[in-house]
Design a protein around this motif. Structure first.
Motif, short mmCIF file in Angstrom:
data_model
loop_
_atom_site.label_atom_id
_atom_site.label_comp_id
_atom_site.label_asym_id
_atom_site.label_seq_id
_atom_site.Cartn_x
_atom_site.Cartn_y
_atom_site.Cartn_z
N PRO A 280 0.67 -0.97 -0.08
CA PRO A 280 -0.04 -0.05 0.11
C PRO A 280 0.83 1.42 -0.03
O PRO A 280 1.92 1.41 0.71
N ASN A 281 0.61 2.15 -0.70
CA ASN A 281 1.27 3.54 -0.79
C ASN A 281 1.56 4.11 0.41
O ASN A 281 2.61 4.55 0.65
N ASP A 282 0.42 4.06 1.57
CA ASP A 282 0.79 4.79 2.72
C ASP A 282 1.84 4.11 3.78
O ASP A 282 2.22 4.86 4.42
N LEU A 283 2.23 2.76 3.20
CA LEU A 283 3.30 2.05 3.82
C LEU A 283 4.81 2.22 3.30
O LEU A 283 5.80 1.74 3.54
N ILE A 284 4.64 2.63 1.89
CA ILE A 284 5.75 2.65 1.20
C ILE A 284 6.97 3.44 1.72
O ILE A 284 8.07 3.17 1.56
N GLY A 285 6.59 4.56 2.44
CA GLY A 285 7.78 5.46 3.08
C GLY A 285 8.60 4.85 4.00
O GLY A 285 9.72 4.94 4.15
N CYS A 286 7.70 3.87 4.96
CA CYS A 286 8.65 3.38 5.83
C CYS A 286 9.58 2.20 5.52
O CYS A 286 10.64 1.80 6.03
N ILE A 287 9.39 1.61 4.42
CA ILE A 287 10.30 0.86 3.60
C ILE A 287 11.62 1.56 2.76
O ILE A 287 12.67 1.23 2.86
N ILE A 288 11.27 2.77 2.45
CA ILE A 288 12.27 3.60 1.72
C ILE A 288 13.19 4.22 2.57
O ILE A 288 14.33 4.22 2.47
N GLY A 289 12.28 4.85 3.60
CA GLY A 289 13.10 5.70 4.92
C GLY A 289 13.70 7.08 4.38
O GLY A 289 13.69 7.30 2.83
N LYS A 294 16.63 3.46 4.32
CA LYS A 294 16.21 2.13 4.65
C LYS A 294 16.22 0.96 3.55
O LYS A 294 16.61 -0.21 3.72
N ILE A 295 15.89 1.54 2.54
CA ILE A 295 15.81 0.55 1.29
C ILE A 295 17.39 0.20 0.96
O ILE A 295 17.36 -0.95 0.52
#
Length: 350
Positions: A280-289, A294-295
């Motif tokens: 989901p779009n709203d969770l992509i930020g926590c993976i990218i950092g 983070k990624i």
């Protein structure tokens, strides 16, 4: 000018500095029956803690008002110089090697320490006469970097003072995963039903697990991620390696279930395969950092290539493509799952 800046508010400014030391260096700081470290604590007024033993490396944490920290650093630098002098009296070496200390600094503060185009680190080198190197890579399983300082004890003390100023002016951003040295025996971590040993920045499949891995591959059974008892969706055979797969949230503990993809065939270098996930779009930020930190960490730790597709208009999801050996893919998925789980359960940064 630097001194007055650091001592502003006198004893009100409390700092914690972490040092990375080899066992031999730690032994020198502790001294016989702990006498040396006891003396350092008493004379400097700083708290000096040393991480548990049986590791080739140990973390020495120095906490206290800035004045106390500088006194403790001075005592450590002079002790190391004394050790160098003593070792030289028994050797044929003519030139005296510099004293070297390694600080452990949150990666989010390293940018301020280096400065625009390296201006800050150059200024510190020139004004103190110490050599300062900031490691390019983060220390394994952490968001910290090693900063190596070498020079005469006086140069090192001046250099630490300036680094403290930078650290006080630019506090760490976000949560920091502290570096914890690994025990001398290589630890094994379990991820997605597979065991890995950590070697440097990479996770290598554990040899003892290869037979088990082969059996699992033959059965083509999806695994349940760590900490979950029921998969979020019915397991289907993993015949198609590149098959798309959707993630979904499970309750009562929300977590996004990602099944590792295991391929039969255990050649020395398994063929690279591709796996796709939808997040989901709203969770992509926590993976990218922040700025991709983070990624990049997940890429480094898993050894897999990870591509995140651009957002498409009208879609609430993003495609992630993971390429690498089955072991790389499995670990990348595990690390992504861990990031998502921490985000969904509100635990913040892992």
């Amino acid at each position: 000018e630097m001194d007055s800046k650091v001592s502003e508010g006198g004893l009100n400014v409390t700092l914690t500095i972490r040092l990375l030391m080899h066992g031999k260096e730690v032994g020198s700081i502790i001294g016989k029956k702990g006498e040396t470290v006891k003396k350092m604590r008493e004379e400097s007024g700083a708290r000096i803690n040393i991480s548990e033993g049986n590791c080739p490396e140990r973390i020495v944490t120095i906490t206290g008002p800035t004045d106390a920290i500088f006194k403790a650093f001075a005592m450590i630098a002079y002790k190391f110089e004394e050790d160098i002098t003593n070792s030289m009296s028994n050797s044929t070496a003519t030139s005296k090697p510099p004293v070297t200390l390694r600080l452990v600094v949150p990666a989010s503060q390293c940018g301020s320490l280096i400065g625009k185009g390296g201006s800050k680190i150059k200024e510190i080198r020139e004004s103190t006469g110490a050599q300062v190197q900031v490691a390019g890579d983060m220390l394994p399983n952490s968001t910290e970097r090693a900063v190596t300082i070498s020079g005469t004890p006086d140069a090192i003390i001046q250099c630490v003072k300036q680094i403290c100023v930078v650290m006080l002016e630019s506090p760490p951003k976000g949560a920091t995963i502290p570096y914890r040295p690994k025990p001398a025996s290589t630890p094994v971590i379990f991820a997605g039903g597979q065991a890995y040993t950590i070697q440097g920045q990479y996770a290598i499949p554990h040899p003892d697990q290869l037979t088990k891995l082969h059996q699992l591959a033959m059965q083509q059974t999806p695994f349940t991620p760590l900490g979950q008892t029921t998969p979020a969706f019915p397991g289907r055979g993993l015949g198609s390696v590149a098959g798309k797969q959707r993630s979904s949230v499970v309750s009562p503990v929300p977590a996004l279930t990602l099944f590792p993809c295991i391929c039969p065939g255990l050649d020395a270098s398994p063929p690279a395969s591709t796996h796709e996930l939808t997040i989901p779009n709203d969770l992509i930020g926590c993976i990218i950092g922040r700025q991709g930190t983070k990624i990049n960490e997940i890429r480094q730790m898993s050894g897999a290539q990870i591509k995140i597709a651009n957002a498409t208009e009208g879609s609430s999801e993003r495609q992630i493509t993971i390429t690498g050996t089955p072991a790389n893919i499995s670990l990348a998925q595990y690390l992504i799952n861990a990031r998502l789980t921490s985000e969904v359960t509100g635990m913040g940064a892992l």
